[in-house]
Design a protein around this motif. Structure first.
Motif, short mmCIF file in Angstrom:
data_model
loop_
_atom_site.label_atom_id
_atom_site.label_comp_id
_atom_site.label_asym_id
_atom_site.label_seq_id
_atom_site.Cartn_x
_atom_site.Cartn_y
_atom_site.Cartn_z
N GLY A 2 9.85 -25.51 -46.23
CA GLY A 2 10.94 -24.58 -45.97
C GLY A 2 12.22 -25.26 -45.51
O GLY A 2 13.31 -24.87 -45.91
N THR A 3 12.08 -26.28 -44.67
CA THR A 3 13.27 -26.97 -44.16
C THR A 3 14.00 -27.71 -45.28
O THR A 3 15.23 -27.63 -45.36
CB THR A 3 12.86 -27.97 -43.06
OG1 THR A 3 12.10 -27.29 -42.06
CG2 THR A 3 14.07 -28.60 -42.44
N VAL A 7 17.88 -27.03 -46.51
CA VAL A 7 18.87 -28.12 -46.50
C VAL A 7 19.48 -28.28 -47.89
O VAL A 7 20.69 -28.43 -48.03
CB VAL A 7 18.22 -29.44 -46.01
CG1 VAL A 7 19.13 -30.63 -46.27
CG2 VAL A 7 17.88 -29.34 -44.54
N LEU A 8 18.66 -28.25 -48.94
CA LEU A 8 19.18 -28.39 -50.30
C LEU A 8 20.09 -27.23 -50.69
O LEU A 8 21.11 -27.44 -51.34
CB LEU A 8 18.02 -28.51 -51.29
CG LEU A 8 17.36 -29.87 -51.37
CD1 LEU A 8 16.10 -29.81 -52.22
CD2 LEU A 8 18.30 -30.91 -51.91
N ALA A 55 21.35 -28.85 -56.82
CA ALA A 55 20.75 -28.87 -55.49
C ALA A 55 20.28 -27.47 -55.09
O ALA A 55 19.18 -27.32 -54.52
CB ALA A 55 21.75 -29.40 -54.47
N ILE A 56 21.07 -26.45 -55.41
CA ILE A 56 20.66 -25.08 -55.11
C ILE A 56 19.41 -24.72 -55.89
O ILE A 56 18.45 -24.14 -55.34
CB ILE A 56 21.81 -24.09 -55.41
CG1 ILE A 56 22.96 -24.30 -54.44
CG2 ILE A 56 21.31 -22.65 -55.34
CD1 ILE A 56 24.22 -23.55 -54.81
N ALA A 57 19.38 -25.06 -57.17
CA ALA A 57 18.23 -24.73 -58.01
C ALA A 57 16.96 -25.42 -57.52
O ALA A 57 15.89 -24.79 -57.44
CB ALA A 57 18.52 -25.12 -59.46
N ILE A 62 11.75 -25.27 -54.85
CA ILE A 62 10.84 -25.76 -53.79
C ILE A 62 10.42 -24.61 -52.89
O ILE A 62 9.27 -24.56 -52.44
CB ILE A 62 11.53 -26.89 -52.99
CG1 ILE A 62 11.63 -28.14 -53.82
CG2 ILE A 62 10.77 -27.18 -51.69
CD1 ILE A 62 12.38 -29.27 -53.17
N ASP A 63 11.34 -23.70 -52.63
CA ASP A 63 11.02 -22.56 -51.76
C ASP A 63 9.99 -21.64 -52.41
O ASP A 63 9.19 -21.02 -51.71
CB ASP A 63 12.29 -21.79 -51.44
CG ASP A 63 12.09 -20.79 -50.32
OD1 ASP A 63 11.44 -21.16 -49.32
OD2 ASP A 63 12.57 -19.65 -50.44
#
Length: 65
Positions: A2-3, A7-8, A55-57, A62-63
């Motif tokens: 989650g972290t 951050v990304l 980076a957002i994608a 990952i989330d």
């Protein structure tokens, strides 16, 4: 994870904002001046915005995992 995703996503939003707004205190840094010589003005803007979108994608993917 989650972290890392948070951050990304925040980093990506900042990159997109920097690419769109071009704040002088960041845009006039030596690193950006060298990159501008390599990519050109429009190329650097596109690079920063695309880097932020990637980076957002990655943060969202990952989330979801």
């Amino acid at each position: 994870m989650g972290t890392l995703s948070i951050v990304l996503i925040v980093y990506g939003v900042l990159c997109v904002a920097i690419g769109l707004l071009k704040p002088p205190f960041i845009w006039n840094m030596k690193k950006f001046e060298v990159m501008e010589k390599m990519f050109g003005k429009k190329g650097l803007v596109i690079f920063v915005i695309v880097w932020g979108i990637i980076a957002i994608a990655v943060g969202v993917i990952i989330d979801q995992i």
